[in-house]
Design a protein around this motif. Structure first.
Motif, short mmCIF file in Angstrom:
data_model
loop_
_atom_site.label_atom_id
_atom_site.label_comp_id
_atom_site.label_asym_id
_atom_site.label_seq_id
_atom_site.Cartn_x
_atom_site.Cartn_y
_atom_site.Cartn_z
N HIS A 217 -4.95 11.01 9.27
CA HIS A 217 -6.10 11.86 8.96
C HIS A 217 -5.99 12.49 7.57
O HIS A 217 -6.92 12.44 6.78
N PHE A 218 -4.84 13.08 7.27
CA PHE A 218 -4.68 13.80 6.00
C PHE A 218 -4.44 12.88 4.80
O PHE A 218 -4.84 13.20 3.69
N CYS A 219 -3.80 11.76 5.03
CA CYS A 219 -3.39 10.93 3.90
C CYS A 219 -4.34 9.78 3.60
O CYS A 219 -4.28 9.23 2.51
N THR A 220 -5.17 9.41 4.57
CA THR A 220 -6.12 8.33 4.32
C THR A 220 -7.55 8.76 4.54
O THR A 220 -8.46 8.01 4.21
N GLY A 221 -7.75 9.93 5.11
CA GLY A 221 -9.11 10.42 5.34
C GLY A 221 -9.80 9.78 6.53
O GLY A 221 -11.00 9.92 6.69
N ARG A 222 -9.07 9.10 7.37
CA ARG A 222 -9.67 8.46 8.56
C ARG A 222 -9.63 9.36 9.75
O ARG A 222 -8.80 10.09 10.00
N GLN B 15 0.81 -1.21 0.00
CA GLN B 15 0.00 0.00 0.00
C GLN B 15 0.85 1.28 0.00
O GLN B 15 0.31 2.38 -0.07
N ALA B 16 2.16 1.15 0.03
CA ALA B 16 3.06 2.30 0.05
C ALA B 16 3.23 2.86 -1.37
O ALA B 16 4.26 2.67 -2.00
N THR B 17 2.20 3.54 -1.84
CA THR B 17 2.26 4.15 -3.17
C THR B 17 3.06 5.44 -3.12
O THR B 17 3.25 6.03 -2.05
N ARG B 18 3.47 5.90 -4.27
CA ARG B 18 4.21 7.16 -4.34
C ARG B 18 3.39 8.31 -3.77
O ARG B 18 3.88 9.13 -3.00
N ALA B 19 2.10 8.35 -4.10
CA ALA B 19 1.23 9.44 -3.62
C ALA B 19 1.07 9.38 -2.10
O ALA B 19 1.15 10.42 -1.42
N LEU B 20 0.87 8.19 -1.55
CA LEU B 20 0.72 8.06 -0.11
C LEU B 20 2.02 8.43 0.60
O LEU B 20 2.00 9.17 1.59
#
Length: 105
Positions: A100-105, A38-43
């Motif tokens: 919070h900022f990177c996954t919206g949770r 799940q470690a994408t470039r965007a994340l």
């Protein structure tokens, strides 16, 4: 002489605006090198951006080591040292904010 001065001014203004991999935070780089699917470039870029806002460079380097050796994180978390406890509090705040900022949770 004018061309040299103009070139120096342009490079001082333009070069910092061009993103480079050398400018990636230690956290972003460690995230990208991790074997997590799940470690994408965007994340990783998002997490690195949050790290830049919340942790110092030395704290980022210290936290990046957790990607290579998770036992280091456990050692810091369980430490009785005031320094380690203060770092862990900042690291947890970083993690909460990144989530919070990177996954919206």
């Amino acid at each position: 002489m004018k061309r040299t001065l103009l070139a120096a001014i342009l490079s001082a203004v333009v070069l910092p605006a061009i993103p480079s991999t050398a400018a990636a935070s230690a956290i972003e780089s460690a995230c990208l090198r991790s074997d997590r699917p799940q470690a994408t470039r965007a994340l990783c870029r998002c997490i690195g951006s949050v790290a830049n806002e919340t942790l110092t460079r030395s704290e980022q380097r210290r936290a990046a080591a957790f990607f290579r050796d998770p036992q280091l994180a456990q050692d810091v978390r369980m430490s009785k040292s005031d320094r380690d406890n203060a770092f862990w509090a900042r690291y947890r705040a970083f993690g909460d904010r990144a989530e919070h900022f990177c996954t919206g949770r």
